[in-house]
Scaffold this active site. Structure first.
Site, PDB file in Angstrom:
ATOM      1  CG  HIS A 197      -3.662   9.389  -0.195  1.00  0.00           C
ATOM      2  ND1 HIS A 197      -4.297  10.236   0.701  1.00  0.00           N
ATOM      3  CD2 HIS A 197      -4.475   8.316  -0.347  1.00  0.00           C
ATOM      4  CE1 HIS A 197      -5.446   9.695   1.063  1.00  0.00           C
ATOM      5  NE2 HIS A 197      -5.576   8.529   0.453  1.00  0.00           N
ATOM      6  CG  HIS A 228      -1.874   1.079   1.342  1.00  0.00           C
ATOM      7  ND1 HIS A 228      -1.787   2.049   2.320  1.00  0.00           N
ATOM      8  CD2 HIS A 228      -2.974   1.387   0.602  1.00  0.00           C
ATOM      9  CE1 HIS A 228      -2.789   2.897   2.181  1.00  0.00           C
ATOM     10  NE2 HIS A 228      -3.521   2.517   1.156  1.00  0.00           N
TER      11      HIS A 228
END
Length: 280
Positions: free
Chosen positions: A61, A19
């Site tokens: 992100h 991740h």
């Protein structure tokens, strides 16, 4: 075979997706994080992508770079050159001023794809497009154009695909399926109503992606997805008990900030780990 690869139960464990790279040990979305994840044996890597003001796809992100860099401002309002002026690792506890832990500069999706495809074994890329954003559908168009340039936008089958496109936006998933029907897609979501209902079928998603909290509350999502020929991708699975839970209910892919540790737990029968999710 499921929508995204061989049956994980045949191998005895889910596949492990890094991740944002090995983001517990290295700064997220940096070459350093992905290099460590690949060396630790991750089966896949995950990234979030956004468009810069001048149309480049970068792995960031948040809407702004404030949290993960020594700069400030929205990605969409800065050019690639401006974004490259900042460092994206000094905020992280692993950062070393001598660069001994690797490159922590801005990472483009182009560079990440090249890095993964050049690795010495097949690794799947899970690319999440962020929404809502000012550039809307242009994000998916740019992602698909880049995948076409690398020759991986039209795989012979979902199982052989090197890239998967994901989003919390059902419209984004639909755009990808319409433009690249052989490319696997994941509809991400927080609720069982969305992921277990007709939305995934409507947009043609080949997998659904609940959080570990949602999956624990609604474990039937695995069987419901399988009944419709879809795999299940679960995020973000960092603790021992959650890794074991995902294995037991038949999750295909687990996204984790600790790919090396998670691989070790799975390959060694999930023994010797503390209940708090720490290594023995």
């Amino acid at each position: 075979m499921n929508a995204d690869g061989p049956d994980p139960e045949a191998l005895g464990h889910p596949y492990v997706v890094a991740h944002r790279g090995a983001s517990a040990q290295r700064p997220e979305h940096t070459v350093a994080a992905y290099d460590l994840a690949l060396r630790e044996g991750a089966d896949g890597v995950e990234c979030d992508v956004r468009l810069t003001r001048d149309g480049h796809l970068v792995c960031v992100h948040d809407r702004k770079i404030d949290r993960t860099s020594n700069g400030t401002g929205a990605v969409s309002e800065l050019t690639l050159a401006q974004l490259r002026e900042f460092d994206y690792g000094s905020w992280h506890s692993s950062w070393r001023s001598d660069g001994s832990h690797g490159d922590t500069g801005l990472l483009t999706l182009d560079a990440l794809i090249a890095m993964v495809l050049d690795w010495n074994r097949p690794v799947k890329m899970f690319i999440e497009t962020k929404h809502p954003v000012r550039y809307g559908a242009l994000v998916e168009s740019k992602v698909l154009a880049l995948l076409h340039r690398y020759g991986i936008a039209a795989p012979p089958s979902a199982g052989l695909a090197r890239a998967v496109v994901m989003s919390f936006s059902a419209a984004a998933v639909w755009r990808v399926r319409r433009a690249a029907p052989m490319l696997p897609t994941v509809l991400l979501g927080e609720t069982s109503r969305l992921l277990g209902g007709s939305a995934a079928t409507t947009v043609g998603a080949t997998a659904v992606g609940p959080s570990i909290a949602t999956l624990r509350e609604y474990p039937e999502l695995v069987d419901r997805a399988a009944a419709h020929g879809r795999a299940l991708y679960c995020w973000t699975v960092d603790h021992y008990e959650d890794v074991r839970y995902c294995r037991d209910v038949g999750v295909a892919w687990v996204a984790t900030n600790h790919p090396g540790r998670t691989k070790d737990w799975l390959q060694n029968g999930l023994t010797g780990a503390g209940r708090d999710g720490t290594e023995p």
